[in-house]
Structure formats: structure tokens, C-alpha cells
Write an enzyme that holds these catalytic residues in place. Structure first.
Site, PDB file in Angstrom:
ATOM      1  N   ASP A  58       0.787  -1.243   0.000  1.00  0.00           N
ATOM      2  CA  ASP A  58       0.000   0.000   0.000  1.00  0.00           C
ATOM      3  C   ASP A  58       0.814   1.286   0.000  1.00  0.00           C
ATOM      4  O   ASP A  58       0.247   2.366   0.173  1.00  0.00           O
ATOM      5  CB  ASP A  58      -0.962   0.048   1.203  1.00  0.00           C
ATOM      6  CG  ASP A  58      -2.326  -0.497   0.843  1.00  0.00           C
ATOM      7  OD1 ASP A  58      -2.530  -0.860  -0.331  1.00  0.00           O
ATOM      8  OD2 ASP A  58      -3.192  -0.560   1.745  1.00  0.00           O
TER       9      ASP A  58
ATOM     10  N   LYS B 261       3.194   1.505  -4.985  1.00  0.00           N
ATOM     11  CA  LYS B 261       4.032   1.009  -6.090  1.00  0.00           C
ATOM     12  C   LYS B 261       3.273   0.959  -7.419  1.00  0.00           C
ATOM     13  O   LYS B 261       3.777   1.387  -8.440  1.00  0.00           O
ATOM     14  CB  LYS B 261       4.546  -0.406  -5.757  1.00  0.00           C
ATOM     15  CG  LYS B 261       5.412  -0.458  -4.511  1.00  0.00           C
ATOM     16  CD  LYS B 261       5.786  -1.883  -4.136  1.00  0.00           C
ATOM     17  CE  LYS B 261       4.616  -2.716  -3.655  1.00  0.00           C
ATOM     18  NZ  LYS B 261       4.009  -2.263  -2.397  1.00  0.00           N
ATOM     19  N   THR B 262       2.054   0.424  -7.357  1.00  0.00           N
ATOM     20  CA  THR B 262       1.296   0.264  -8.605  1.00  0.00           C
ATOM     21  C   THR B 262       0.825   1.625  -9.119  1.00  0.00           C
ATOM     22  O   THR B 262       0.888   1.905 -10.314  1.00  0.00           O
ATOM     23  CB  THR B 262       0.118  -0.709  -8.367  1.00  0.00           C
ATOM     24  OG1 THR B 262       0.656  -1.933  -7.849  1.00  0.00           O
ATOM     25  CG2 THR B 262      -0.622  -1.003  -9.661  1.00  0.00           C
TER      26      THR B 262
ATOM     27  N   HIS C 182       2.829  -7.364  -0.229  1.00  0.00           N
ATOM     28  CA  HIS C 182       2.275  -8.208   0.818  1.00  0.00           C
ATOM     29  C   HIS C 182       3.244  -9.312   1.247  1.00  0.00           C
ATOM     30  O   HIS C 182       3.852  -9.963   0.407  1.00  0.00           O
ATOM     31  CB  HIS C 182       0.966  -8.820   0.314  1.00  0.00           C
ATOM     32  CG  HIS C 182       0.143  -9.413   1.401  1.00  0.00           C
ATOM     33  ND1 HIS C 182       0.381 -10.668   1.887  1.00  0.00           N
ATOM     34  CD2 HIS C 182      -0.875  -8.906   2.111  1.00  0.00           C
ATOM     35  CE1 HIS C 182      -0.488 -10.914   2.858  1.00  0.00           C
ATOM     36  NE2 HIS C 182      -1.263  -9.860   3.002  1.00  0.00           N
TER      37      HIS C 182
HETATM   38  N1  LIG Z   1      -2.206  10.566  -1.114  1.00  0.00           N
HETATM   39  C1  LIG Z   1      -1.666   9.646  -1.892  1.00  0.00           C
HETATM   40  N2  LIG Z   1      -2.154   8.395  -1.945  1.00  0.00           N
HETATM   41  C2  LIG Z   1      -1.566   7.497  -2.756  1.00  0.00           C
HETATM   42  C3  LIG Z   1      -0.440   7.841  -3.538  1.00  0.00           C
HETATM   43  N3  LIG Z   1      -0.053   6.744  -4.241  1.00  0.00           N
HETATM   44  C4  LIG Z   1      -0.913   5.762  -3.898  1.00  0.00           C
HETATM   45  N4  LIG Z   1      -1.831   6.216  -3.012  1.00  0.00           N
HETATM   46  C5  LIG Z   1      -2.934   5.422  -2.450  1.00  0.00           C
HETATM   47  O1  LIG Z   1      -2.395   4.369  -1.666  1.00  0.00           O
HETATM   48  C6  LIG Z   1      -3.154   3.167  -1.827  1.00  0.00           C
HETATM   49  C7  LIG Z   1      -2.257   2.025  -2.254  1.00  0.00           C
HETATM   50  O2  LIG Z   1      -1.743   2.276  -3.543  1.00  0.00           O
HETATM   51  P1  LIG Z   1      -1.160   1.099  -4.467  1.00  0.00           P
HETATM   52  O3  LIG Z   1      -0.560   1.770  -5.645  1.00  0.00           O
HETATM   53  O4  LIG Z   1      -2.192   0.060  -4.708  1.00  0.00           O
HETATM   54  O5  LIG Z   1      -0.045   0.499  -3.490  1.00  0.00           O
HETATM   55  P2  LIG Z   1       0.917  -0.750  -3.734  1.00  0.00           P
HETATM   56  O6  LIG Z   1       2.199  -0.399  -3.106  1.00  0.00           O
HETATM   57  O7  LIG Z   1       0.955  -1.095  -5.184  1.00  0.00           O
HETATM   58  O8  LIG Z   1       0.212  -1.904  -2.930  1.00  0.00           O
HETATM   59  P3  LIG Z   1       0.487  -3.522  -3.019  1.00  0.00           P
HETATM   60  O9  LIG Z   1       0.698  -3.865  -4.456  1.00  0.00           O
HETATM   61  O10 LIG Z   1      -0.742  -4.162  -2.489  1.00  0.00           O
HETATM   62  O11 LIG Z   1       1.691  -3.800  -2.176  1.00  0.00           O
HETATM   63  C8  LIG Z   1      -4.268   3.512  -2.832  1.00  0.00           C
HETATM   64  O12 LIG Z   1      -5.417   3.838  -2.118  1.00  0.00           O
HETATM   65  C9  LIG Z   1      -3.721   4.714  -3.553  1.00  0.00           C
HETATM   66  O13 LIG Z   1      -4.697   5.537  -4.100  1.00  0.00           O
HETATM   67  C10 LIG Z   1       0.063   9.187  -3.449  1.00  0.00           C
HETATM   68  O14 LIG Z   1       1.036   9.560  -4.095  1.00  0.00           O
HETATM   69  N5  LIG Z   1      -0.575  10.021  -2.612  1.00  0.00           N
HETATM   70 MG   LIG Z   2       0.541  -2.954  -6.119  1.00  0.00          MG
END
Ligand SMILES: Nc1nc2c(ncn2[C@@H]2O[C@H](COP(=O)(O)OP(=O)(O)OP(=O)(O)O)[C@@H](O)[C@H]2O)c(=O)[nH]1
Ligand SMILES: [Mg+2]
Length: 399
Positions: A22, A25-26, A88
């Protein structure tokens, strides 16, 4: 309509996003493709929206990145294959597979949360599987307070130094994947700055083009009417359509009848390329992730090796109790996942936090060589990380 062939106009590198669940990254991966698509850099750059990166059905259902998604883009000077790795804890094994082929990584750390368990675990694994260069994206900087973000930056630099990355010189760029996706100019500029840091800080690695071909199989798929395809990054050498390959682990010796990268046909793939090889007459279930496609006769797999191993401390998410001779964890070597018997020799036990030498006897043969990095896992968590120091070629396998 025939597909357009891949044209090698820029050096190709493999990079990826890693970091705690979270932390964004994505979102950042999607933002990178959007910013570059708008910059108009390179014919292969396409905007890949967030929900197209997390694309396996199982992932959509759970809302976390399980498999490793690959996207392709170009900066002004380079062509990149980018893997978006899962944060995760249960899926760190996929992170090992993904990281094993990375020339550099973008460590994504939320400016709001700072270092979390998988941030540290990914840095440790990256070091172990041979990722030599890390650039840090301090994400969610849109929502973070400046002073707190400064502290997070210090903390990340310390973590990197502790793992031999020279934290004081690592580029740390404050970004907002979310705002960049929305087109906010301040944050699209920050993504540009991050990409510039990757272009300049991650050097073009040495590619062993003259060595015999070797590709650790990452995935296997079937193309109806055409046959079985194996995918992965070419570790060394080159391969052309019509070349013979053997698949170690599968006992298959065959011919490559098709070669593609990101859906584009190519005449020749070389070390560093992310490719799909179409194999003649190979049944789908004969080949699995963890097998190795190689020039016939070029590698002799083995079961026994000596290694130097760091046993993760309890604080790093490792074991709470020591290990001793007879310990039987899983070894993650390249894309393979194999059980192994540990022999600590004279030394009775290895405690969490210790660095020890050990002899390992694997449950099956895999191609091994000194310098190869691996991770040790047990019950779904990483408990050790090591490097092969020597290979015992006298023990032959029964299978
Ligand atoms: N305020 C803010 N929220 C963000 C930003 N980037 C991501 N988010 C929020 O953070 C949450 C997780 O974002 P993801 O891109 O799914 O995170 P991840 O690291 O890919 O998560 P996993 O693949 O499950 O490990 C989402 O609700 C996004 O909208 C950012 O730059 N600013
Ligand atoms: Mg991701």
C-alpha cells in the site's frame, strides 16, 4: 495483421518498484507510464492505467499485487521493462523472482508511514539477489508533512547504508504517484525527476552476450494452436529462432520456433531482454517456473553446495530460535523454489542475526555457480539470505 517487430534503438534495462504493501508502487508505475506517454518518449511507451497493472483476476479480488506485472516504457535514452512487485508479506517469494532479474530498483516508501517491515525485507532481498542500485521514491509526498518526510528520508538512507547501498549518495525523490496520475504539473515534474535519477544513477550493467544462453523460467503459458511458451529474462548469452535449447528440470531438448518481447517478434534476444520463447512440441505441464532454458550441454545442474548465509534477526522478521544441522527450509534460487538440508558442520547452531557458512543438499538438481544469491524461507517468511561459495559436482542425482 503481422505484428511490428521489436527494434533495438536504445539500451534495455530491467527495473521495478518494490516496497511495503500500500505504499503506492502500482499507482507510481501507472504514473510513470502516463508521464512518459505524455512526454512522447519512444514508440513503445504506452500509458498503462492502474487497473491494467494489477491485472490477474485473483489480484483484483484481493486488491493486492500477487503476481508480478511487467510494463514497458522508454525514457529519452533507455528502454525499460518494469516489474511492479507485490508488497504483501505472503508474496515475497514472487518478489524474489522479480528482483532476481533487476538491474536496478525503485524503492517506494510512503512519506506518511516511513519504513515498514516489507520495506526492510525488500532491501535485504534486493541486496541478496544482486540488485546493485536503488533509487528511492518517497511517495504520497502530496499528503505528507515536510518535517516528517525529512525524517523518513533520513531513516531510509540509514536502512540503505545498513545493507551496503551507500545511503548518503542514493537519490531520494519526493513524488506523488496519485497526483501525477491526475496530471498535477508539480507532481508530473517530480516523476520526471525520478526517471532522470533512474536514467543516471542506475548504470547499464555488463551483459554477458558471448556466454552460452541461459534463461530462468518465470512463467509458462500456452498459445492455442502454437504450443508452449516460457517467459523470463535472459540471464546471459543470445538466442535466435531455430536455435536448440534444453529445459533443465523438464528433461526437454527442443527448438525455439518463436521469440517475442512485449508482444513484438524479434530475431534475436540477448542477455537482459525480457522474452517469451515458443518451444516446439513441448507439453504444457512438462515445464514449470524454476526450470532453466539453456544452450544444450552448457550447464550441469547440482544438488550440493557451500554457502555463506545471513540468518535474519528476529527484528528483521526472521526466526526467534536458532537453526541447527538437519534444518530443512525452502531455498529460492533464481526462479526455483527447492527444499534443502542444511549442514552447519562443526558449528552447532546459527542464531538469528548470525552470518555462517553451511553446506546444503537440495531436494533436486538446479544449475548452481559461485556468487549466485538465494533466499531461505520457512512457513511463508524469509529467514535467511545467502551466496553460493562453491559447488560440489561429485554428488549425482538419482532423478
Ligand atoms: N495521497 C496519496 N495516496 C496514494 C499515492 N499513491 C498511492 N496512493 C494510495 O495508496 C493506496 C495504495 O496504492 P497502491 O498503488 O495500490 O499500493 P501498492 O504499493 O501497489 O500496494 P500492493 O501492491 O498491495 O503492495 C491507494 O489507495 C492509492 O490511491 C500518493 O502519491 N498520494
Ligand atoms: Mg501494487
Amino acid at each position: 495483421m503481422p505484428k511490428t517487430a521489436y527494434v533495438r534503438t536504445k539500451p534495455h534495462l530491467n527495473i521495478g518498484t518494490m516496497g511495503h504493501v500500500d505504499h503506492g508502487k502500482t499507482t507510481l508505475t501507472a504514473a510513470i507510464t502516463k508521464v512518459l506517454a505524455e512526454r512522447g518518449s519512444g514508440s513503445s511507451t504506452r500509458y498503462v492505467p492502474f487497473d491494467r497493472i494489477d491485472r490477474a483476476p485473483e489480484e483484483a479480488a484481493r486488491g493486492i499485487t500477487i503476481n508480478i506485472a511487467h510494463v514497458e516504457y522508454e525514457t529519452d535514452t533507455r528502454h525499460y521493462a518494469h516489474v511492479d512487485m507485490p508488497g504483501h508479506a505472503d508474496y515475497v517469494k514472487n518478489m524474489v523472482t522479480g528482483a532476481a532479474q533487476l538491474d536496478g530498483a525503485i524503492l517506494v516508501v510512503s512519506a506518511l508511514d516511513g519504513i515498514m517491515p516489507q520495506t526492510a525485507e525488500h532491501v535485504l532481498l534486493a541486496r541478496q539477489v544482486g540488485v546493485d542500485h536503488i533509487v528511492v521514491a518517497l511517495n504520497k509526498a502530496d499528503a505528507g508533512d515536510e518535517e516528517l518526510t525529512d525524517l523518513v528520508e533520513l531513516e531510509v538512507r540509514e536502512l540503505l547504508s545498513a545493507h551496503g547501498y551507500g545511503g548518503e549518495s542514493v537519490p531520494v525523490v519526493r513524488v506523488s504517484g496519485l497526483k501525477a496520475l491526475e496530471g498535477d504539473p508539480r507532481w508530473t515534474a517530480a516523476v520526471d525527476a525520478l526517471l532522470d535519477a533512474v536514467d543516471t544513477y542506475v548504470p547499464m550493467p555488463e551483459r554477458y552476450l558471448d556466454a552460452p544462453f541461459l534463461l530462468p523460467v518465470e512463467n509458462v503459458l500456452t498459445i492455442t494452436g502454437r504450443g508452449t511458451v516460457v517467459t523470463g529474462a535472459v540471464e546471459r548469452g543470445t538466442i535466435r529462432v531455430g536455435d536448440r535449447v534444453e529445459v533443465l528440470g523438464a528433461g526437454v531438448d527442443t527448438v525455439v520456433t518463436g521469440l517475442e518481447t512485449f508482444g513484438k517478434p524479434m530475431d534475436e534476444a540477448q542477455a537482459g531482454d525480457n522474452v517469451a520463447l515458443l518451444l516446439r512440441g513441448v507439453p504444457r505441464d512438462a515445464v514449470r517456473r524454476g526450470h532453466i532454458a539453456a544452450a544444450p550441454g552448457s550447464v550441469v545442474p547440482s544438488r550440493r553446495f557451500s554457502a555463506q548465509v545471513y540468518v535474519l534477526s528476529t527484528g528483521e522478521g526472521g526466526r526467534t530460535t536458532p537453526v541447527s544441522t538437519g534444518y530443512r527450509p525452502q531455498f529460492y534460487i533464481r526462479t526455483a523454489d527447492v527444499v534443502g538440508d542444511v549442514d552447519l558442520g562443526e558449528r552447532a547452531v546459527a542464531r538469528p542475526g548470525d552470518t555462517v557458512t553451511m553446506t546444503v543438499e537440495l531436494g533436486r538438481e538446479v544449475p548452481l555457480e559461485p556468487g549466485l544469491g538465494f533466499a531461505i524461507r520457512e512457513g511463508g517468511r524469509t529467514v535467511g539470505a545467502g551466496t553460493v561459495t562453491s559447488v560440489d559436482r561429485t554428488v549425482t542425482s538419482v532423478d
